[in-house]
Design a protein around this motif. Structure first.
Motif: not given
Length: 83
Positions: A54-83
């Motif tokens: 849930n990223q609703d606390k950032f709803n004020y960001l105009k680009i949140l819809k685009a961020l919601q679709e891609k950023m979690p995937n990117n961050v997940f892959l990065q964190l998985e790689f770091e572990n």
């Protein structure tokens, strides 16, 4: 960038702003996302769980819809790689 102590910042996706607002809109979002997805990775959950954070606390960001679709995937892959 913060070390330069700029009076104004011209971001690529928003209006002219200051360092406080830019930090809230980018740094705080990324810290939030990494913290939440770190929990997903620690639980050995799949990438689909990360995309449903849930990223609703950032709803004020105009680009949140685009961020919601891609950023979690990117961050997940990065964190998985770091572990």
């Amino acid at each position: 960038m913060a070390s330069f102590k700029p009076n104004y910042i011209i971001p690529g996706h928003r209006h002219i702003t200051n360092l406080v607002e830019a930090s809230k809109d980018t740094y705080d979002y990324l810290v939030f996302l990494r913290d939440e997805i770190r929990k997903v990775v620690a639980n050995d959950d799949c990438i689909m769980i990360a995309t449903n954070i849930n990223q609703d606390k950032f709803n004020y960001l105009k680009i949140l819809k685009a961020l919601q679709e891609k950023m979690p995937n990117n961050v997940f892959l990065q964190l998985e790689f770091e572990n």
